[in-house]
Design a protein around this motif. Structure first.
Motif, PDB file in Angstrom:
ATOM      1  N   ALA A 473       0.799  -1.060   0.012  1.00 14.72           N
ATOM      2  CA  ALA A 473      -0.091  -0.021   0.112  1.00 14.72           C
ATOM      3  C   ALA A 473       0.848   1.421  -0.113  1.00 14.72           C
ATOM      4  O   ALA A 473       0.636   2.248  -0.445  1.00 14.72           O
ATOM      5  CB  ALA A 473      -1.044   0.113   1.331  1.00 14.72           C
ATOM      6  N   TYR A 474       1.977   1.041   0.587  1.00  8.84           N
ATOM      7  CA  TYR A 474       3.055   2.356   0.636  1.00  8.84           C
ATOM      8  C   TYR A 474       3.421   2.930  -0.969  1.00  8.84           C
ATOM      9  O   TYR A 474       2.840   4.154  -1.276  1.00  8.84           O
ATOM     10  CB  TYR A 474       4.426   2.104   1.095  1.00  8.84           C
ATOM     11  N   ARG A 476       1.630   1.968  -3.767  1.00 10.03           N
ATOM     12  CA  ARG A 476       0.269   2.413  -4.106  1.00 10.03           C
ATOM     13  C   ARG A 476      -0.168   4.030  -3.735  1.00 10.03           C
ATOM     14  O   ARG A 476      -0.728   4.768  -4.761  1.00 10.03           O
ATOM     15  CB  ARG A 476      -0.856   1.382  -3.849  1.00 10.03           C
ATOM     16  N   ALA A 477       0.100   4.024  -2.520  1.00 12.10           N
ATOM     17  CA  ALA A 477      -0.397   5.289  -1.873  1.00 12.10           C
ATOM     18  C   ALA A 477       0.366   6.210  -2.477  1.00 12.10           C
ATOM     19  O   ALA A 477       0.140   7.524  -2.996  1.00 12.10           O
ATOM     20  CB  ALA A 477       0.028   5.635  -0.366  1.00 12.10           C
ATOM     21  N   ALA A 478       1.720   6.165  -2.731  1.00 12.88           N
ATOM     22  CA  ALA A 478       2.724   7.225  -3.307  1.00 12.88           C
ATOM     23  C   ALA A 478       2.284   7.528  -4.893  1.00 12.88           C
ATOM     24  O   ALA A 478       2.229   8.679  -5.331  1.00 12.88           O
ATOM     25  CB  ALA A 478       3.955   6.710  -3.458  1.00 12.88           C
ATOM     26  N   LYS A 479       1.855   6.463  -5.569  1.00 15.02           N
ATOM     27  CA  LYS A 479       1.569   6.678  -7.002  1.00 15.02           C
ATOM     28  C   LYS A 479       0.046   7.337  -6.922  1.00 15.02           C
ATOM     29  O   LYS A 479       0.020   8.075  -7.833  1.00 15.02           O
ATOM     30  CB  LYS A 479       1.356   5.316  -7.666  1.00 15.02           C
ATOM     31  N   SER A 480      -0.818   7.016  -5.941  1.00 11.15           N
ATOM     32  CA  SER A 480      -2.142   7.734  -6.061  1.00 11.15           C
ATOM     33  C   SER A 480      -2.002   9.159  -5.915  1.00 11.15           C
ATOM     34  O   SER A 480      -2.528   9.944  -6.028  1.00 11.15           O
ATOM     35  CB  SER A 480      -3.190   6.975  -5.079  1.00 11.15           C
ATOM     36  N   LEU A 481      -0.793   9.261  -5.026  1.00 14.69           N
ATOM     37  CA  LEU A 481      -0.591  10.830  -4.625  1.00 14.69           C
ATOM     38  C   LEU A 481       0.067  11.599  -5.886  1.00 14.69           C
ATOM     39  O   LEU A 481       0.524  12.885  -5.731  1.00 14.69           O
ATOM     40  CB  LEU A 481       0.284  10.926  -3.436  1.00 14.69           C
ATOM     41  N   ALA A 483       2.781  10.329  -7.673  1.00 22.54           N
ATOM     42  CA  ALA A 483       4.463  10.036  -7.896  1.00 22.54           C
ATOM     43  C   ALA A 483       4.459   8.920  -9.087  1.00 22.54           C
ATOM     44  O   ALA A 483       3.726   7.858  -9.177  1.00 22.54           O
ATOM     45  CB  ALA A 483       5.016   9.280  -6.684  1.00 22.54           C
ATOM     46  N   THR A 487       9.753   7.515  -8.659  1.00 21.17           N
ATOM     47  CA  THR A 487       9.802   8.605  -7.404  1.00 21.17           C
ATOM     48  C   THR A 487       9.015   7.726  -6.259  1.00 21.17           C
ATOM     49  O   THR A 487       9.380   7.726  -5.159  1.00 21.17           O
ATOM     50  CB  THR A 487       8.747   9.729  -7.575  1.00 21.17           C
ATOM     51  N   ARG A 491      11.465   7.517  -3.257  1.00 21.07           N
ATOM     52  CA  ARG A 491      11.043   8.374  -1.914  1.00 21.07           C
ATOM     53  C   ARG A 491      10.506   7.490  -0.947  1.00 21.07           C
ATOM     54  O   ARG A 491      10.505   7.896   0.148  1.00 21.07           O
ATOM     55  CB  ARG A 491      10.392   9.452  -2.734  1.00 21.07           C
ATOM     56  N   VAL A 492       9.697   6.425  -1.365  1.00 22.33           N
ATOM     57  CA  VAL A 492       8.917   5.819  -0.652  1.00 22.33           C
ATOM     58  C   VAL A 492       9.417   4.105  -0.138  1.00 22.33           C
ATOM     59  O   VAL A 492       9.970   3.902   0.957  1.00 22.33           O
ATOM     60  CB  VAL A 492       7.641   5.771  -0.631  1.00 22.33           C
ATOM     61  N   PRO A 495      13.773   4.132   1.198  1.00 20.54           N
ATOM     62  CA  PRO A 495      14.028   4.508   2.548  1.00 20.54           C
ATOM     63  C   PRO A 495      13.447   3.407   3.609  1.00 20.54           C
ATOM     64  O   PRO A 495      14.064   3.296   4.383  1.00 20.54           O
ATOM     65  CB  PRO A 495      13.208   5.784   2.589  1.00 20.54           C
ATOM     66  N   ASN A 496      12.236   2.649   3.193  1.00 16.94           N
ATOM     67  CA  ASN A 496      11.772   1.645   4.027  1.00 16.94           C
ATOM     68  C   ASN A 496      12.657   0.492   3.871  1.00 16.94           C
ATOM     69  O   ASN A 496      12.396  -0.462   4.827  1.00 16.94           O
ATOM     70  CB  ASN A 496      10.395   1.453   3.824  1.00 16.94           C
TER      71      ASN A 496
ATOM     72  N   PHE B  58      -4.651   0.404 -10.020  1.00 20.30           N
ATOM     73  CA  PHE B  58      -3.765  -0.664  -9.504  1.00 20.30           C
ATOM     74  C   PHE B  58      -4.031  -1.961 -10.004  1.00 20.30           C
ATOM     75  O   PHE B  58      -3.457  -3.004  -9.902  1.00 20.30           O
ATOM     76  CB  PHE B  58      -3.560  -0.427  -8.145  1.00 20.30           C
ATOM     77  N   ILE B  83      -6.272  11.125  -8.368  1.00 24.29           N
ATOM     78  CA  ILE B  83      -7.380  10.645  -7.385  1.00 24.29           C
ATOM     79  C   ILE B  83      -6.863  10.255  -5.918  1.00 24.29           C
ATOM     80  O   ILE B  83      -5.993   9.861  -5.764  1.00 24.29           O
ATOM     81  CB  ILE B  83      -7.896   9.158  -7.869  1.00 24.29           C
ATOM     82  N   PHE B  87      -6.202   4.694   2.173  1.00 24.79           N
ATOM     83  CA  PHE B  87      -6.113   3.037   2.362  1.00 24.79           C
ATOM     84  C   PHE B  87      -6.765   2.544   3.775  1.00 24.79           C
ATOM     85  O   PHE B  87      -6.873   3.447   4.710  1.00 24.79           O
ATOM     86  CB  PHE B  87      -4.764   2.788   2.032  1.00 24.79           C
ATOM     87  N   PHE B  93       3.568   7.227   5.194  1.00 26.09           N
ATOM     88  CA  PHE B  93       4.919   6.884   4.962  1.00 26.09           C
ATOM     89  C   PHE B  93       5.667   6.990   6.474  1.00 26.09           C
ATOM     90  O   PHE B  93       5.663   8.011   6.756  1.00 26.09           O
ATOM     91  CB  PHE B  93       5.501   7.674   3.835  1.00 26.09           C
ATOM     92  N   HIS B  95       8.573   7.006   7.330  1.00 27.71           N
ATOM     93  CA  HIS B  95      10.071   7.460   7.380  1.00 27.71           C
ATOM     94  C   HIS B  95       9.804   8.987   7.498  1.00 27.71           C
ATOM     95  O   HIS B  95      10.717   9.676   7.250  1.00 27.71           O
ATOM     96  CB  HIS B  95      10.916   6.863   6.370  1.00 27.71           C
ATOM     97  N   PHE B 104       4.287  15.285   0.256  1.00 26.27           N
ATOM     98  CA  PHE B 104       4.723  14.624  -0.852  1.00 26.27           C
ATOM     99  C   PHE B 104       3.968  14.735  -2.045  1.00 26.27           C
ATOM    100  O   PHE B 104       4.512  15.042  -3.163  1.00 26.27           O
ATOM    101  CB  PHE B 104       4.344  13.201  -0.239  1.00 26.27           C
ATOM    102  N   VAL B 108       5.762  16.156  -5.627  1.00 23.76           N
ATOM    103  CA  VAL B 108       5.953  15.660  -6.752  1.00 23.76           C
ATOM    104  C   VAL B 108       5.125  16.504  -7.971  1.00 23.76           C
ATOM    105  O   VAL B 108       5.124  16.122  -9.142  1.00 23.76           O
ATOM    106  CB  VAL B 108       5.183  14.159  -7.000  1.00 23.76           C
ATOM    107  N   PHE B 156      -3.948  17.827  -2.384  1.00 22.17           N
ATOM    108  CA  PHE B 156      -3.724  18.097  -3.672  1.00 22.17           C
ATOM    109  C   PHE B 156      -5.085  18.255  -4.609  1.00 22.17           C
ATOM    110  O   PHE B 156      -5.210  18.382  -5.579  1.00 22.17           O
ATOM    111  CB  PHE B 156      -2.615  17.089  -4.311  1.00 22.17           C
TER     112      PHE B 156
END
Ligand code: ATP
Ligand code: MG
Lengths: 578, 363
Positions: A473-474, A476-481, A483, A487, A491-492, A495-496, B58, B83, B87, B93, B95, B104, B108, B156
């Protein structure tokens, strides 16, 4: 909006707070049901649990202490220990103390005389070559000096022996000597015997407490101190090392030399003349003839045996390394040496260890880096493939663990050598000219390739177990945001996964830094590590002190790295598994 | 509310299979209007998350098409769809600090620093978490994390927000509070929201429309009141709210009235919904609060004999468990009024209802 958790933090006069205050203000410490303070009874309860826990792990703890901590402690000790010089040449070391090493003059004849007696005993105990070997680490050539001198010592002693035996046949008789020296019913010199036992024990590194069937007579010890001392040493070694009967063995040449010195000593004259025990007549006769005894110049005698004794450098080395503990091995490990003028760097052509340490560190880093570069994508695949496929891949990753290290390393020899598979293919494709086949083995390239292969699983496994715990989900979350794939990864996801890289790197690096077999087989001369040198000193040159010092430095380097890592990344950031 | 095929989000005969053997989503047709709050409600494994994932990009639909504002969505990669998504486990995240998490999506999008900071601050204030910007997600309570996840999905300014059981991990009180906040936010910002839950109360209280999922299909798509009062099939009737179900056979149908003969032989009136011919098997569905004791319904109305099994006092209401037509899980709910009779276990009563309150559904 109220917090989901946490106690309410209202201050002031609420009923709850009133109760709390009442609790707090109550008479002192809280008491348990039986009236003891709660803290004490809690501690008691915990102690019982702790003791039980400790008992449970006791076998493992002991095992670790004995097999792990103790050898390391021993190694650390060996790296500074230097008792052999003082144990082998106690009197010489003491006499040499006064010598000023800055002068170009040789030590006084007294020092040479002390050396004669020390070395004689050491030669009888067959320990003098070991000392030679030890000092040879510091100055090449001393070893042979000691060995050849050991053989010539008898000649010096015989100068006296011959005179005595010419005077009276009795001096050749073992039982005559024994009767004279032994206490029998009279008072025994217990202190002397104990001191000699201790000296012999230190010399041979074995206890010398057994029954020897001899005790030096106190009377004779007072009138012939040197002789008694040598004879006692002779008796101890004869009885306990040779396992012969003291009364049946003719004394060493050194005993005659000591007797000669005692007789020539003016201060002992009165005592000998007044002596009336066994052998009194022969002793007094010898005293009367004292002028016929030779006056030996020990210095000249030694130099005659071996020229090197006339070189002040040898004596300087002996004096510099006469302490029971020495930095010498450690200095040696970093290409320095201890000289009478202080610490100096070794001659250019003997400098090797700094280079080796540097090479070991740099190559271990290179290996760690290539393990990260190769292992990361594999671990990523493993963590993201469907379970069935991932399991098959995992078996492939673990496969190297199931084959012998030797076989794997040898396989690389086959692949990498100049007439090997890889070169053949490159030549066949035409990438490489037949005359210029690549040299990939018996050098650093070979070591790096083979060790990367061998240590790769140690990088993949921790990486995999960390990546497995990163929820999809990390990303996926980044992509939905918004990225992009890259990226989101950088970025996600990355680091993890860093804790996995950390754990893998520590593992690989520490394993690599101490690796031995692979560099030995494929490293040639330019690709060997410090551990190969350590192995050489342990099994070939037998310079264990240096090996221990090198090992200690390696250990310290690892600990320092570990500490730095902890400061920079944080050791709790290292994950070996979920 | 626009619910025609020209909606903001349109699922057009969408099918999805993961393994090529079973369809997880079977023939999904759904149109969501701009600004609408639509909830997907259904039991576990009914394909709700799958639908959401297809919308977010996805997962790809095996068949059919999804349109976003008139454009087929398959041609747009996930990160370009704009969108917002919350979740199931928030996916904050770990970190990054709260503020970095929120920044974030703005980073981007290459917004400059001051704009970023301003938007992050506004979003944090919106969820009343302004003081928590410097914390890590692990240092927040579940409810606080939830709010941050919401703020991150909204910061956003997306036109469409997807939420997958965002309140699943919260306790009841906090959940109710957050339900209120989420609907308020969504409506005040005018965002189109697709919300997934398997909690029916949540669905009923929050949504403009609810799509009830089962077995990969939408069983009914309607506003909450319609869904409760006029369930179109036995599954929906059973799934939404409390429901008494009795099975039997249609005896006769006259317009919007029919007579059903229950399995024990008794006759009762109902409103035909999914039945068309006498002789069909049917399940009749009646809400507990629409049942009357000893009814006075008129001369030709039918009643049933019932035996009281249990009387449950619940404060504002009484629940009475009865044995009716051979089943002993029939509940009646009555309000706690001064004149309300309290029946005792073992008593025999007659029960009945208005025919339009009882729906004859599929078997
Ligand atoms: N990646 C996948 N591969 C194969 N099958 C899947 C996958 N994801 C989901 N499924 C299957 O698809 C079906 C629908 O799953 P989905 O996650 O959409 O259910 P859901 O309605 O969200 O359930 P829940 O309320 O439990 O979250 C389930 O039977 C599930 O086992
Ligand atoms: Mg789901």
């Amino acid at each position: 909006m109220t917090d989901a958790t946490g106690p309410d933090q209202v201050t002031g006069a609420t009923p709850d707070n009133a109760i709390r205050n009442a609790d707090r203000a109550d008479n002192g410490p809280v008491l348990a049901a039986d009236g003891t303070p709660l803290k004490r009874s809690l501690n008691r309860a915990l102690r019982r649990e702790k003791t039980r826990a400790l008992l449970l792990i006791a076998p493992l703890l002991l095992f670790i202490l004995i097999t792990f901590i103790a050898p390391i402690a021993d190694m650390l000790f060996r790296s500074v220990e230097n008792a052999i010089v003082e144990d082998t040449l106690p009197a010489t070391v003491e006499a040499l103390d006064e010598w000023d090493s800055a002068t170009e003059e040789l030590p006084s004849p007294d020092v040479f005389r002390a050396l004669f007696f020390d070395l004689f005993v050491a030669a009888e105990a067959k320990e003098h070559t070991q000392l030679g070997t030890r000092l040879n680490y510091e100055q090449t050539g001393i070893s042979s000096t000691f060995r050849s001198t050991g053989r010539g010592l008898d000649d010096i002693g015989e100068l006296y022996q011959d005179v005595f035996e010419d005077q009276n046949e009795l001096w050749e008789e073992a039982d005559f000597w024994y009767a004279m020296m032994n206490a029998g019913d009279g008072a025994a010199a217990g202190d002397l015997l104990a001191a000699e036992r201790a000296r012999m024990a230190a010399l041979t590194d074995e206890p010398k407490d057994g029954e020897i069937g001899f005790a030096p007579s106190a009377t004779i010890a007072s009138i012939l101190p040197r002789t008694t001392r040598e004879y006692t040493a002779f008796a101890i070694l004869t009885a306990l090392v040779e396992e012969d009967v003291v009364a049946e063995e003719e004394p060493w040449e050194a005993v005659f030399a000591a007797l000669g010195l005692d007789l020539q000593d003016q201060s002992l004259r009165a005592g000998i003349e007044g002596y009336s025990g066994p052998g009194a007549a022969e002793l007094q006769a010898a005293l009367a003839n004292v002028d016929s005894l030779p006056v030996v110049d020990y210095r000249a005698a030694f130099i005659e045996e071996d020229d090197d004794w006339g070189d002040p450098e040898v004596w300087r080395t002996l004096q510099t390394y006469s302490d029971r503990y020495t930095m010498g091995y450690f200095l040696n490990s970093i290409d320095l040496q201890l000289t009478p003028d202080g610490i100096q760097s070794r001659p250019e052509d003997e400098q090797i260890y700094i280079l080796l340490f540097q090479r070991t560190l740099i190559m271990s880093m290179a290996i760690t880096l290539s393990c990260i570069l190769l292992g990361y994508p594999i671990a990523f695949l493993l963590a993201n493939l469907p379970l069935r496929t991932a399991n098959v891949l995992m078996i492939l990753v673990l496969l190297p663990f199931w084959t012998s290290l030797l076989v794997r390393t040898s396989a690389w020899k086959v692949l990498l050598q100049q007439q090997g598979v890889i070169n053949d293919i490159l030549v066949w494709i035409g990438l490489v000219d037949d005359a210029n086949r690549l040299v990939m083995i018996n050098n650093q390239t070979g070591t790096i390739i083979a060790m990367t292969h061998i240590l790769l699983p140690f990088m993949i496994l921790p990486l995999y177990s960390v990546m497995k715990t990163i929820p999809p989900a990390y990303v996926r979350a980044a992509k939905s945001l918004g990225a992009t794939d890259w990226t989101a990864f950088w970025r996600v996801y990355f680091p993890n996964s860093v804790p996995g890289i950390g754990a893998g790197s520590i593992l690989v690096f520490i394993l690599a830094i101490g690796y031995y077999i692979t560099p030995e087989l494929v490293g040639g001369t330019t690709g060997v590590f410090i551990s190969n040198r350590i192995a050489y000193h342990i099994s070939s040159s037998l310079n264990w002190g240096l090996a221990a010092a090198l090992g200690s430095i390696l250990l310290a380097a690892v600990l320092i790295l570990y500490w730095t890592y902890d400061r920079i990344v944080g050791i709790d950031n290292v994950k070996l598994g979920g | 509310m626009d619910s025609g095929p020209s909606g903001f989000v349109v699922f057009d005969r969408v099918q999805k299979s993961y393994d090529g053997e079973t369809l997880v989503v079977k023939d999904l047709n759904l149109s969501i209007g701009k600004g609408e709050f639509l909830t997907m409600l259904g039991p576990s494994g009914s394909g709700k998350t799958t639908c959401l994932m297809m919308l977010a990009g996805f997962e790809t639909a095996t068949h059919g098409e999804i349109l976003l504002d008139g454009n087929p969505i398959n041609n747009i990669p996930p990160h370009k769809r704009g969108i917002g998504m919350v979740f199931q486990n928030y996916a904050l995240f770990p970190h990054m600090t709260v503020a970095e998490n929120l920044a974030f999506p703005l980073e981007v999008r290459k917004l400059d620093k001051s704009t970023r900071e301003e938007k992050v601050k506004r979003a944090l204030d919106m969820v009343q978490m302004g003081a928590f910007g410097g914390r890590r997600p692990a240092q927040l309570s579940g409810g606080q994390q939830q709010r941050i996840a919401l703020a991150r999905a909204l910061v956003f300014e997306p036109e469409l927000v997807l939420m997958d059981e965002p309140l699943g991990a919260l306790d009841k009180q906090l959940r109710e509070h957050m339900q209120f906040e989420i609907t308020n936010l969504a409506h005040s910002l005018g965002i189109t929201t697709v919300y997934v839950t398997h909690d029916q109360t949540e669905a009923l209280t929050m949504s403009d429309r609810v799509a009830v999922f089962d077995d990969g299909r939408i069983q009914q798509l309607a506003p909450p009141d319609t869904l409760y009062e006029e369930p179109e099939n036995a599954f929906v009737a059973q799934f939404i709210g409390e429901n008494n179900a009795l099975s039997g056979k249609v005896e006769q149908i006259q317009g919007d009235r029919c007579t059903v003969r229950l399995d024990n032989g008794a006759l009762i009136d109902a409103k035909p919904v999914n039945v068309s011919q006498p002789g069909e098997r049917t399940t009749i569905s009646i809400r507990p609060e629409r049942v009357e004791f000893n009814p006075e319904l008129g001369p030709d109305a039918h009643t049933l004999d019932a035996e009281v099994l249990e009387f449950i006092y619940m404060g504002d209401v009484f629940r009475t468990r009865l044995r009716v037509a051979g089943r002993d899980d029939f509940f009646v709910k009555t309000r706690n009024r001064a004149d309300q009779v309290r029946l005792n276990a073992g008593e025999h009563v007659k029960i009945g209802w208005l025919p339009q309150d009882c729906r004859a559904l599929d078997a």
